[in-house]
Structure formats: C-alpha cells, structure tokens
Enzyme design. Structure first.
Site, PDB file in Angstrom:
ATOM      1  N   LYS A 122      46.113  49.693  40.173  1.00 42.63           N
ATOM      2  CA  LYS A 122      47.425  49.496  40.808  1.00 42.63           C
ATOM      3  C   LYS A 122      48.399  50.492  40.231  1.00 42.63           C
ATOM      4  CE  LYS A 122      49.231  46.184  43.455  1.00 42.63           C
ATOM      5  NZ  LYS A 122      48.364  45.482  44.379  1.00 42.63           N
TER       6      LYS A 122
HETATM    7  N1  GLU Z   1      48.275  46.309  47.987  1.00 40.70           N
HETATM    8  C1  GLU Z   1      47.278  45.507  48.630  1.00 40.70           C
HETATM    9  C2  GLU Z   1      46.805  44.413  47.681  1.00 40.70           C
HETATM   10  O1  GLU Z   1      47.505  44.016  46.791  1.00 40.70           O
HETATM   11  C3  GLU Z   1      46.151  46.324  49.248  1.00 40.70           C
HETATM   12  C4  GLU Z   1      45.355  47.155  48.289  1.00 40.70           C
HETATM   13  C5  GLU Z   1      44.362  48.105  48.945  1.00 40.70           C
HETATM   14  O2  GLU Z   1      44.279  48.123  50.166  1.00 40.70           O
HETATM   15  O3  GLU Z   1      43.709  48.829  48.189  1.00 40.70           O
HETATM   16  O4  GLU Z   1      45.756  43.858  47.842  1.00 40.70           O
END
Ligand code: GLU
Length: 418
Positions: free
Chosen positions: A106
């Site tokens: 992240k």
């Molecule tokens: N930000 C989204 C989540 O928290 C999607 C992450 C992604 O598609 O890699 O799951």
C-alpha cells in the site's frame, strides 16, 4: 470519544487473535506482523505559481510470499507511515482470503488533493511514480487506486513507468481507464463485492437481503456502488452520508438520484428526496438491518459499538471497526463481514485486469462480474468453514485464520533465504 486507534496496532491485534487458532509457530507469526520494507520519500514538485512544495509519500511492501506486492495508493492529509503499513498488511491477508496470487502492499501521499489543480496532481503523481519505479513492475509490486485516487492517477503512473523503462507494461498498475488497458467492471468491483458479501451474510442467517433496510456511511466509489447494487437486489437504502452529513428517508432513497445530486453539488446533503438530515456519525447507530461503513478507518470505536443497532455490518472501507469495537459487537451478536473479504472485489478485478494485460486479451463485463462472484462466494464459504470448524469467536478471526494459514504455508514451502 476515546483516543483514535493506531491502525497498525489494530492489524497486529487481529493477527494475534487468529494465531491462537493456528498451528503456526510464534516466529513465523512475528514475521507476518511486520512489513518486509517501507519506502519513505519526499517529493519536490513545482506548483502552478512556480513555487516548490515538498510532499511526504510512502510505499509499504508487507509480504510477497504468495506473489507480487499489490495494493492501492491513497491521497489524504491523514496518511501516515503506520496507516500505510496497516493497509499493506490488510492487503496481504485480503489477497490470501480470496485466493489470488499476490502479496500485499500500500502507498500514500500526505496531501489534500482538493487543494491542487489537475496539472499539479499530475506532476505530484508522476514524481511519486519516478520514485516508485525501481520498486514496482508487473512481477514486483502493482499499485492501484485507493482513497482519492482513480483512473487518471493510474494512467499517469503507467505512462511514467513505461516512458522511463522504454517499454509497454500496462500490468504495472491496475485501475486504469479502459483505453489505457483497464478492465470492464473494475470501477464497480469494490461495491459489487460488498453487495455480494451482504447477500451471502443474510443468506447465512436464513434471511434475504432484499428485505433489509440499509445505511451506507461514505458515498464515494465503494459506498455509492454498494448502495446502488443493494437497491437493485431489492433492499431499501434508508440513509447515506458523506463528509458533509447524512440524509434519510424511511421508504428508501433513490441511490442514482443521490449520486447525480452529489455530482452536481459536491455532497449528498440537501437532496430533495430525503425527509431528514443529521450529522454523519448518527447514521452509524441507526436502527437498520445492514450497516455498510464505506469511508475511512476507525469509524466505529468501542464507545460507538455499544450504540450499534444493525444486525449485520459489511465493511466496504478498510479497517472501519477498531478491535475493541469488534469485541463489543461479537458480544452483542452483530454479524460483521470483515473488510478483507467484503471489499476484496477491487483487488480481485485488479487481478483480472492484470491477467488481461499480460495476455493482451480483454473480457466483457459479464465475464468479469461472473468470475468475481465465484471468487467472493468461494471465499465466503471458506470463511464460514473456518468459523464453524475452529470454534472462533467471529467472522473476522475466521477470515484471518484462513488467510494467515495460506501466507504461512507459502512462506514455509519456500523456506528461509539465505
Ligand atoms: N485499494 C483497493 C483495496 O484496498 C484496491 C487495491 C488493488 O486493486 O490492488 O483493496
């Protein structure tokens, strides 16, 4: 209100709760409680008036035992190192519970994007992409949208990466616009899995989601689509909120009309089809069948948990309940479908996008939605299995039991290097 929970400590507590039911050594659990590495960087970007501004940015690569790191990038003033570490851990366990071949990552920039022009946001994003370039790649780490980011940011990251690498590699990032290599159904995917998780949860309780009254906290991409698809299932969406406040109608709100109103005015408040309005937090304690928190972390803490009236909570946001709130809700028999399953539609369709990018062969929306439904329903069944066979106290712990077991197994099969 009590002091705000640290999301990284919440993640570690969730892992500890599940580890009691797992035959995984403490030394391996210790590994699974910390990110492998965190990039912290300072971006220097030229603003439209010619001045320079510094932005703090992070990328946490939590665990890569099951595949490349995967997870979004958020733009928010409250982004912090610990928040990004927690969110990257939740991604590692999210990809594991739904069984897609990724680890967890992240990123985030400490910024209020509303304060900047589109051109400035493009330069800020490209500057971050340049910093990320050595760490990302379709087999290494694959960013995606998160809070306050979407297709434009992903298209810029892809373009910056491909330009610097002198290649075409659309799978370096997911959540792109269709013509830039995006997937049908990706924008709706988080809301869609939230709806599917709610449907399965009501079914598990021997009830029908079509008879449910629903309150949705947050009317961004995840919240509004979840509300819209739940309405399509026959549920009555009686209240929705955003950062400006909550709106209510006992007989149900027209979710599409609320969306149009928010697009026009910037917020859900003053919607003419509502009978009353109140502060956003009050929505959380309404007497409804289903509550969908779809905003940020820590929406429900221990104190608020005592006032929850909903029978079922389906977490569209990441980390909306603190561990103390979880304890209260377990005690009062509220069924909580955890974030790592409920909102996993986003990353699951990101996986489909990445598969399509690598094959240079694109699916129609029907296929995407069908495959997504299979993944979410299977994951829900795995969770129920773990819940019933391990005598764990709630669905969250059951989800972590399944997810940690999978990550630990991949680690142990690979062995320790060097
Ligand atoms: N930000 C989204 C989540 O928290 C999607 C992450 C992604 O598609 O890699 O799951």
């Amino acid at each position: 209100m009590s002091e705000e929970a640290n999301p990284f400590e919440s993640l570690q507590e969730q892992i500890d709760d599940a580890s009691a039911y797992l035959d995984v050594g403490d030394d391996v659990i210790e590994r699974l409680k910390h990110p492998e590495r965190v990039l912290e960087t300072n971006l220097t970007v030229e603003l439209d008036d010619g001045s320079l501004e510094r932005f703090r940015a992070f990328r946490s690569q939590f665990n890569g035992d099951r595949g490349p790191y995967k997870g979004g990038i958020r733009y928010h003033p409250n982004v912090s190192r610990d928040e990004v570490k927690a969110l990257s851990g939740w991604m590692a366990y999210k990809t594991a519970i739904v069984g897609i071949p990724y680890g967890g990552g992240k990123g985030g920039i400490v910024i209020d994007p509303k304060e900047y022009s589109e051109k400035e946001l493009e330069r800020i994003t490209r500057s971050f992409a340049k910093e990320l370039r050595p760490f990302i790649g379709e087999d290494r780490d694959i960013p995606a949208p998160d809070v306050n980011t979407g297709q434009p940011e992903m298209n810029w990251i892809k373009d910056t990466y491909e330009t610097l690498e002198n290649t075409t590699e659309p799978g370096v990032v997911t959540g792109k616009a269709i013509e830039s290599g995006g997937s049908a159904g990706r924008v709706e995917a988080t809301g869609r899995s939230t709806m599917l998780a709610a449907r399965e949860a009501f079914d598990y309780l021997g009830r029908d989601v079509a008879d449910a009254t629903v309150a949705v906290q947050g009317y961004g991409n995840a919240g509004w689509i979840a509300a819209n698809l739940l309405e399509e299932q026959g549920a009555t969406v009686v209240a929705v909120s955003d950062s400006s406040g909550a709106i209510h109608h006992e007989d149900g709100l027209d979710t599409q009309a609320v969306r149009d109103h928010k697009d026009e005015t910037g917020s859900v408040v003053d919607f003419e089809g509502a009978t009353d309005e109140f502060a956003g937090e009050e929505l959380l304690t309404l007497d409804v069948d289903l509550l969908v928190p779809a905003a940020l972390e820590n929406a429900v803490d221990e104190e608020r948990a005592h006032d929850i009236e909903a029978d079922v909570i389906v977490e569209a946001a990441n980390g909306p309940l603190t561990p103390d709130a979880d304890d209260v809700l377990t005690e009062s028999d509220v069924l909580v479908v955890p974030d790592i399953l409920a909102n996993a539609g986003g990353v699951t369709v990101s996986y489909f996008e990445w598969v399509q990018n690598r094959q240079r062969f694109y699916w129609d929306e029907e296929r995407v939605n069908d495959e997504l439904e299979t993944v979410i329903v299977n994951a829900f069944d795995d969770l129920v299995d773990a819940y019933e066979n391990n005598d764990v106290s709630n669905f969250r712990t059951a989800a972590y039991v399944v997810a940690i077991r999978r990550v630990a197994q991949a680690f142990e099969e690979g062995g320790v290097f060097p």
